[in-house]
Design an enzyme around this catalytic site. Structure first.
Site, PDB file in Angstrom:
ATOM      1  N   TYR A 177      33.638  48.296  21.948  1.00 38.73           N
ATOM      2  CA  TYR A 177      33.693  46.900  22.418  1.00 38.73           C
ATOM      3  C   TYR A 177      32.514  46.116  21.838  1.00 38.73           C
ATOM      4  CZ  TYR A 177      33.094  43.176  25.982  1.00 38.73           C
ATOM      5  OH  TYR A 177      32.921  41.974  26.639  1.00 38.73           O
ATOM      6  N   ILE A 212      30.581  39.552  34.918  1.00 41.90           N
ATOM      7  CA  ILE A 212      31.404  38.588  35.668  1.00 41.90           C
ATOM      8  C   ILE A 212      32.405  39.347  36.561  1.00 41.90           C
ATOM      9  CG2 ILE A 212      32.830  36.504  35.442  1.00 41.90           C
ATOM     10  CD1 ILE A 212      30.098  36.355  33.950  1.00 41.90           C
ATOM     11  N   THR A 216      39.171  43.287  35.800  1.00 44.71           N
ATOM     12  CA  THR A 216      38.935  44.252  34.710  1.00 44.71           C
ATOM     13  C   THR A 216      37.501  44.765  34.758  1.00 44.71           C
ATOM     14  OG1 THR A 216      40.543  43.142  33.321  1.00 44.71           O
ATOM     15  CG2 THR A 216      38.959  44.539  32.185  1.00 44.71           C
TER      16      THR A 216
HETATM   17  P1  NDP Z   1      40.548  40.286  31.468  1.00 47.21           P
HETATM   18  O1  NDP Z   1      40.854  41.730  31.213  1.00 47.21           O
HETATM   19  O2  NDP Z   1      40.677  39.771  32.854  1.00 47.21           O
HETATM   20  O3  NDP Z   1      41.471  39.394  30.536  1.00 47.21           O
HETATM   21  C1  NDP Z   1      41.837  39.813  29.256  1.00 47.21           C
HETATM   22  C2  NDP Z   1      43.003  38.963  28.815  1.00 47.21           C
HETATM   23  O4  NDP Z   1      43.412  39.407  27.509  1.00 47.21           O
HETATM   24  C3  NDP Z   1      44.206  39.090  29.731  1.00 47.21           C
HETATM   25  O5  NDP Z   1      44.853  37.843  29.835  1.00 47.21           O
HETATM   26  C4  NDP Z   1      45.093  40.087  29.001  1.00 47.21           C
HETATM   27  O6  NDP Z   1      46.417  39.865  29.404  1.00 47.21           O
HETATM   28  C5  NDP Z   1      44.813  39.697  27.535  1.00 47.21           C
HETATM   29  N1  NDP Z   1      45.082  40.779  26.591  1.00 47.21           N
HETATM   30  C6  NDP Z   1      44.790  42.098  26.730  1.00 47.21           C
HETATM   31  N2  NDP Z   1      45.218  42.775  25.656  1.00 47.21           N
HETATM   32  C7  NDP Z   1      45.803  41.880  24.822  1.00 47.21           C
HETATM   33  C8  NDP Z   1      46.461  41.977  23.569  1.00 47.21           C
HETATM   34  N3  NDP Z   1      46.604  43.139  22.944  1.00 47.21           N
HETATM   35  N4  NDP Z   1      46.954  40.846  23.006  1.00 47.21           N
HETATM   36  C9  NDP Z   1      46.837  39.648  23.645  1.00 47.21           C
HETATM   37  N5  NDP Z   1      46.209  39.489  24.833  1.00 47.21           N
HETATM   38  C10 NDP Z   1      45.715  40.596  25.422  1.00 47.21           C
HETATM   39  O7  NDP Z   1      39.084  40.029  30.860  1.00 47.21           O
HETATM   40  P2  NDP Z   1      37.863  39.139  31.390  1.00 47.21           P
HETATM   41  O8  NDP Z   1      38.386  37.892  31.984  1.00 47.21           O
HETATM   42  O9  NDP Z   1      36.968  40.012  32.177  1.00 47.21           O
HETATM   43  O10 NDP Z   1      37.133  38.812  30.007  1.00 47.21           O
HETATM   44  C11 NDP Z   1      37.410  37.624  29.283  1.00 47.21           C
HETATM   45  C12 NDP Z   1      36.420  37.484  28.146  1.00 47.21           C
HETATM   46  O11 NDP Z   1      35.089  37.476  28.671  1.00 47.21           O
HETATM   47  C13 NDP Z   1      36.470  38.622  27.129  1.00 47.21           C
HETATM   48  O12 NDP Z   1      36.288  38.133  25.833  1.00 47.21           O
HETATM   49  C14 NDP Z   1      35.288  39.495  27.539  1.00 47.21           C
HETATM   50  O13 NDP Z   1      34.776  40.245  26.470  1.00 47.21           O
HETATM   51  C15 NDP Z   1      34.308  38.434  28.007  1.00 47.21           C
HETATM   52  N6  NDP Z   1      33.284  38.980  28.895  1.00 47.21           N
HETATM   53  C16 NDP Z   1      33.630  39.403  30.155  1.00 47.21           C
HETATM   54  C17 NDP Z   1      32.663  39.954  30.981  1.00 47.21           C
HETATM   55  C18 NDP Z   1      32.978  40.418  32.368  1.00 47.21           C
HETATM   56  O14 NDP Z   1      32.063  40.991  33.018  1.00 47.21           O
HETATM   57  N7  NDP Z   1      34.186  40.194  32.878  1.00 47.21           N
HETATM   58  C19 NDP Z   1      31.265  40.107  30.535  1.00 47.21           C
HETATM   59  C20 NDP Z   1      31.023  39.628  29.201  1.00 47.21           C
HETATM   60  C21 NDP Z   1      32.010  39.082  28.424  1.00 47.21           C
HETATM   61  P3  NDP Z   1      47.625  40.919  29.205  1.00 47.21           P
HETATM   62  O15 NDP Z   1      47.160  42.221  29.735  1.00 47.21           O
HETATM   63  O16 NDP Z   1      48.727  40.283  29.961  1.00 47.21           O
HETATM   64  O17 NDP Z   1      47.880  40.921  27.732  1.00 47.21           O
END
Ligand code: NDP
Length: 287
Positions: A177, A212, A216
């Site tokens: 990642y 955050i 997930t």
């Molecule tokens: P989530 O897992 O909640 O959301 C991920 C999203 O990506 C979902 O909508 C999922 O939907 C979609 N997704 C997953 N696989 C695919 C794929 N192969 N193709 C298209 N879409 C896909 O993640 P977060 O909200 O926690 O994170 C959002 C962003 O924030 C990311 O970039 C993450 O790296 C960043 N971030 C988050 C942190 C945290 O603590 N939460 C910390 C630092 C950064 P579906 O499964 O329906 O495809």
């Protein structure tokens, strides 16, 4: 001399008013949000909706996207649509951008946020997993940007790239990642330089997020990480604000992230050790 406090006050007021997000800034703007079926992406869609933007959301799970679209319309979005599919499919990025063009004839903001599911454990040598993550978390961001740039150049738009502290300094147990997030910084920071040199009015905001409270993150990190997570709703709003104000980089949580970045350049060993101490190492899986 007596004018100094007065001038200081004016400057402070100007600085703070300049640094404020006004919802009108997003009204009727045409925005793509990727990875918006859950988590931070979903929350960004809702903020954009109450501000009156046109929204196109993407992810794999159609049923969740349908709910997000319905909710966006209830909240006041100018319009709301979705495209479902996996960003592992190299044609999807272009299809999403084409859909935006067909719907609105242009684009103002591209929010790149999706990530492929990953693990938190000792690196197990699975190179295929890194390949998949690079495809979804990095290459599809590049592909979407290339497809969207002509429309963004026309509108003087902005690109928001959602990254992480794991894309800025060394965090253990997330090697695949982390590699994709560092790649985003390298690519988009270089591209930003080129846009500036060529006087192209498209901003790139790299969003560096701490921990955050998305489902997930709770599932992946909750049992091994000491620090409490910050709320996804506030985080989503800060990202939109950073993009609307065309910031170069956005830090959330600001103080913790900024401090870590300052230490990174002056005392990297100290930052490494402080970061390791945030983990309950006994709870981390080996395979
Ligand atoms: P989530 O897992 O909640 O959301 C991920 C999203 O990506 C979902 O909508 C999922 O939907 C979609 N997704 C997953 N696989 C695919 C794929 N192969 N193709 C298209 N879409 C896909 O993640 P977060 O909200 O926690 O994170 C959002 C962003 O924030 C990311 O970039 C993450 O790296 C960043 N971030 C988050 C942190 C945290 O603590 N939460 C910390 C630092 C950064 P579906 O499964 O329906 O495809």
């Amino acid at each position: 001399k007596s004018l100094v406090p007065f001038v200081g006050l004016i400057l402070a007021l100007w600085f703070y008013s300049k640094d404020d997000l006004k919802p009108e800034m997003l009204k009727e703007k045409r925005v793509i949000v990727t990875g918006a079926s859950t988590g931070i992406g979903e929350q960004m869609a809702y903020h954009l909706a109450w501000m009156g933007a046109h929204i196109l959301v993407t992810a794999r799970t159609e049923a969740k996207l349908q709910k997000v679209v319905t909710q966006c319309l209830e909240l006041g979005a100018a319009s709301a649509h979705y495209v479902n599919g996996s960003m592992e499919d190299p044609t999807l990025a272009d299809d999403v951008v084409k859909r935006a063009k067909q719907l609105w004839g242009g684009l103002d903001m591209l929010i790149l946020n999706h990530i492929s599911p990953t693990y938190l454990k000792y690196f197990d040598g699975d190179v295929e997993h890194i390949r998949k993550l690079l495809e979804v978390n990095f290459l599809s961001y590049v592909a979407m940007t290339l497809s969207a740039l002509p429309m963004l150049k026309e509108s003087g738009g902005s690109i928001l790239v959602v990254s992480s502290t794991a894309g800025k300094f060394a965090i253990p147990f997330v090697a695949p990642y982390s590699a994709t997030k560092f790649a985003l910084d390298g690519f988009f920071s270089s591209l930003r330089q080129e846009l500036i040199i060529e006087k192209v009015n498209v901003s790139i905001t790299l969003c560096v997020l701490g921990h955050i409270d998305t489902e997930t993150a709770k599932k992946t990190v909750g049992h091994v990480f000491w620090l409490p997570p910050a709320p996804k709703e506030e985080c989503a709003l800060e990202i939109i604000k950073g993009g609307a104000l065309r910031k170069r980089e956005l830090y959330y949580q600001y103080f913790a992230v900024r401090t870590s970045l300052l230490i990174r350049d002056w005392a990297p060993e100290y930052l490494d050790s402080r970061t390791r101490n945030h983990f309950i190492v006994e709870n981390v899986k080996r395979s």
